[in-house]
Design a protein around this motif. Structure first.
Motif, PDB file in Angstrom:
ATOM      1  N   THR A   6      -4.067  -2.710   9.235  1.00 21.54           N
ATOM      2  CA  THR A   6      -5.275  -3.546   9.288  1.00 21.54           C
ATOM      3  C   THR A   6      -6.155  -3.385   8.053  1.00 21.54           C
ATOM      4  O   THR A   6      -7.209  -4.014   7.968  1.00 21.54           O
ATOM      5  CB  THR A   6      -6.112  -3.194  10.545  1.00 21.54           C
ATOM      6  N   GLU A   7      -5.756  -2.555   7.109  1.00 21.48           N
ATOM      7  CA  GLU A   7      -6.538  -2.327   5.890  1.00 21.48           C
ATOM      8  C   GLU A   7      -5.643  -2.436   4.666  1.00 21.48           C
ATOM      9  O   GLU A   7      -4.418  -2.289   4.756  1.00 21.48           O
ATOM     10  CB  GLU A   7      -7.191  -0.939   5.914  1.00 21.48           C
ATOM     11  N   ASP A   8      -6.248  -2.701   3.516  1.00 22.61           N
ATOM     12  CA  ASP A   8      -5.548  -2.707   2.236  1.00 22.61           C
ATOM     13  C   ASP A   8      -6.292  -1.783   1.280  1.00 22.61           C
ATOM     14  O   ASP A   8      -7.516  -1.697   1.311  1.00 22.61           O
ATOM     15  CB  ASP A   8      -5.485  -4.122   1.638  1.00 22.61           C
ATOM     16  N   VAL A   9      -5.541  -1.105   0.427  1.00 20.40           N
ATOM     17  CA  VAL A   9      -6.140  -0.208  -0.554  1.00 20.40           C
ATOM     18  C   VAL A   9      -6.282  -0.951  -1.877  1.00 20.40           C
ATOM     19  O   VAL A   9      -5.294  -1.320  -2.510  1.00 20.40           O
ATOM     20  CB  VAL A   9      -5.281   1.064  -0.743  1.00 20.40           C
ATOM     21  N   THR A  22       2.769  -2.673  -8.348  1.00 16.85           N
ATOM     22  CA  THR A  22       2.273  -3.668  -9.305  1.00 16.85           C
ATOM     23  C   THR A  22       0.913  -4.243  -8.925  1.00 16.85           C
ATOM     24  O   THR A  22       0.288  -4.920  -9.740  1.00 16.85           O
ATOM     25  CB  THR A  22       3.286  -4.813  -9.432  1.00 16.85           C
ATOM     26  N   GLU A  23       0.430  -3.993  -7.699  1.00 19.33           N
ATOM     27  CA  GLU A  23      -0.868  -4.543  -7.312  1.00 19.33           C
ATOM     28  C   GLU A  23      -2.031  -3.832  -8.008  1.00 19.33           C
ATOM     29  O   GLU A  23      -3.146  -4.344  -8.034  1.00 19.33           O
ATOM     30  CB  GLU A  23      -1.067  -4.487  -5.786  1.00 19.33           C
ATOM     31  N   PHE A  24      -1.767  -2.651  -8.577  1.00 19.51           N
ATOM     32  CA  PHE A  24      -2.823  -1.930  -9.274  1.00 19.51           C
ATOM     33  C   PHE A  24      -2.818  -2.292 -10.753  1.00 19.51           C
ATOM     34  O   PHE A  24      -1.841  -2.042 -11.464  1.00 19.51           O
ATOM     35  CB  PHE A  24      -2.666  -0.422  -9.085  1.00 19.51           C
ATOM     36  N   ASP A  25      -3.918  -2.895 -11.207  1.00 15.89           N
ATOM     37  CA  ASP A  25      -4.021  -3.302 -12.612  1.00 15.89           C
ATOM     38  C   ASP A  25      -4.288  -2.113 -13.519  1.00 15.89           C
ATOM     39  O   ASP A  25      -3.908  -2.123 -14.691  1.00 15.89           O
ATOM     40  CB  ASP A  25      -5.145  -4.339 -12.761  1.00 15.89           C
ATOM     41  N   ILE A  26      -4.969  -1.113 -13.009  1.00 17.15           N
ATOM     42  CA  ILE A  26      -5.199   0.133 -13.736  1.00 17.15           C
ATOM     43  C   ILE A  26      -4.677   1.270 -12.876  1.00 17.15           C
ATOM     44  O   ILE A  26      -5.026   1.378 -11.700  1.00 17.15           O
ATOM     45  CB  ILE A  26      -6.703   0.353 -14.034  1.00 17.15           C
ATOM     46  N   PHE A  27      -3.828   2.091 -13.451  1.00 11.34           N
ATOM     47  CA  PHE A  27      -3.231   3.197 -12.701  1.00 11.34           C
ATOM     48  C   PHE A  27      -2.984   4.341 -13.677  1.00 11.34           C
ATOM     49  O   PHE A  27      -2.083   4.275 -14.512  1.00 11.34           O
ATOM     50  CB  PHE A  27      -1.927   2.738 -12.052  1.00 11.34           C
ATOM     51  N   SER A  51      -7.339  -2.240  -8.301  1.00 11.21           N
ATOM     52  CA  SER A  51      -6.709  -3.559  -8.305  1.00 11.21           C
ATOM     53  C   SER A  51      -7.772  -4.640  -8.447  1.00 11.21           C
ATOM     54  O   SER A  51      -8.839  -4.549  -7.848  1.00 11.21           O
ATOM     55  CB  SER A  51      -5.923  -3.780  -7.010  1.00 11.21           C
ATOM     56  N   PHE A  52      -7.451  -5.662  -9.243  1.00 11.33           N
ATOM     57  CA  PHE A  52      -8.327  -6.820  -9.386  1.00 11.33           C
ATOM     58  C   PHE A  52      -7.802  -8.011  -8.592  1.00 11.33           C
ATOM     59  O   PHE A  52      -8.317  -9.120  -8.710  1.00 11.33           O
ATOM     60  CB  PHE A  52      -8.466  -7.195 -10.867  1.00 11.33           C
ATOM     61  N   VAL A  53      -6.771  -7.775  -7.782  1.00 11.78           N
ATOM     62  CA  VAL A  53      -6.182  -8.845  -6.969  1.00 11.78           C
ATOM     63  C   VAL A  53      -7.117  -9.144  -5.800  1.00 11.78           C
ATOM     64  O   VAL A  53      -7.551  -8.233  -5.086  1.00 11.78           O
ATOM     65  CB  VAL A  53      -4.791  -8.429  -6.445  1.00 11.78           C
ATOM     66  N   ALA A  54      -7.442 -10.427  -5.623  1.00  4.04           N
ATOM     67  CA  ALA A  54      -8.376 -10.822  -4.558  1.00  4.04           C
ATOM     68  C   ALA A  54      -7.749 -10.711  -3.176  1.00  4.04           C
ATOM     69  O   ALA A  54      -8.429 -10.379  -2.199  1.00  4.04           O
ATOM     70  CB  ALA A  54      -8.872 -12.236  -4.802  1.00  4.04           C
ATOM     71  N   SER A  95     -11.126   2.581  -1.525  1.00  5.33           N
ATOM     72  CA  SER A  95     -11.825   1.336  -1.215  1.00  5.33           C
ATOM     73  C   SER A  95     -10.831   0.228  -0.919  1.00  5.33           C
ATOM     74  O   SER A  95      -9.646   0.311  -1.267  1.00  5.33           O
ATOM     75  CB  SER A  95     -12.728   0.919  -2.388  1.00  5.33           C
ATOM     76  N   ASP A  96     -11.330  -0.839  -0.278  1.00  7.53           N
ATOM     77  CA  ASP A  96     -10.486  -1.980   0.032  1.00  7.53           C
ATOM     78  C   ASP A  96     -10.520  -2.992  -1.116  1.00  7.53           C
ATOM     79  O   ASP A  96     -11.047  -2.704  -2.199  1.00  7.53           O
ATOM     80  CB  ASP A  96     -10.898  -2.618   1.362  1.00  7.53           C
ATOM     81  N   ALA A  97      -9.967  -4.183  -0.877  1.00  8.21           N
ATOM     82  CA  ALA A  97      -9.890  -5.202  -1.926  1.00  8.21           C
ATOM     83  C   ALA A  97     -11.259  -5.677  -2.373  1.00  8.21           C
ATOM     84  O   ALA A  97     -11.407  -6.198  -3.487  1.00  8.21           O
ATOM     85  CB  ALA A  97      -9.049  -6.380  -1.438  1.00  8.21           C
TER      86      ALA A  97
END
Length: 203
Positions: free
Chosen positions: A64-67, A93-98, A113-116, A150-152
């Motif tokens: 129910t959550e996204d990181v 790949t969802e993390f733009d900075i890692f 992540s900067f993915v909306a 944090s979430d999205a």
């Protein structure tokens, strides 16, 4: 009698409904988990001096959550367990900075992540891998500090966090000692040699 049966059926339905509602509430309140080796509990490893110990750090319980972001310092006892390598999971790949930075007594991990829309994110995934060398006898606790998840929408998430520890022992002192039977065979051999030497001695 009919009234009693109807009352019993109504009470049964109410009980079942309350049980179902309680189960849904507990599911909805289940927190994401950060644990080593996806154990969803604390982990302890025992190693001999010179052994390599590897831990995978996993997020789970993300139904129910996204990181969308995570940052922490992972501390350890460098005298007992020397850091060999620390690597982030390159397939995320969802993390733009890692970034994963190695230090003497801690590891600095940062991912955002900067993915909306992170709805495609897996319900559990491996974040990073840490490998240590068992250096000296003792206990090395792997614990988190300055942890932020944090979430999205960059809103902080409440999560369950589980630590790990490495216990290093020294088995090099357990050298096998000759058994009494071995000593007996050795002494018999020496006695046989002595008798043979005495028998071969010129008169």
């Amino acid at each position: 009698m009919l009234i009693i049966n109807n009352l019993a059926q109504t009470l049964t339905k109410i009980t079942l409904g309350a049980t179902l509602l309680l189960g849904l509430t507990q599911t909805a309140n289940a927190l994401p988990i950060l644990s080593f080796n996806n154990a969803q509990s604390s982990v302890s490893e025992t190693a001999n001096i010179g052994d390599t110990v590897t831990f995978e750090l996993w997020f789970s319980g993300l139904e129910t959550e996204d990181v969308g972001g995570v940052e922490f310092l992972l501390g350890f006892n460098n005298v007992v367990s020397t850091l060999n390598s620390a690597m982030g999971n390159a397939s995320l790949t969802e993390f733009d900075i890692f970034d994963v930075f190695e230090n003497v007594n801690y590891i600095d991990v940062y991912a955002t992540s900067f993915v909306a829309d992170l709805s495609a994110q897996a319900d559990e995934f491996m974040l990073a891998t840490f490998t240590f060398i068992a250096s000296n006898v003792g206990v090395s606790h792997l614990n988190f500090s300055n942890l932020i998840v944090s979430d999205a929408n960059a809103i902080a998430l409440d999560i369950n966090v589980f630590d790990a520890q490495i216990t290093v022992v020294d088995d090099s002192s357990n050298v096998p000692v000759p058994t009494p039977a071995s000593w007996g065979i050795f002494l018999l051999g020496m006695l046989a040699l002595a008798c043979r030497y005495k028998g071969d001695k010129p008169t």
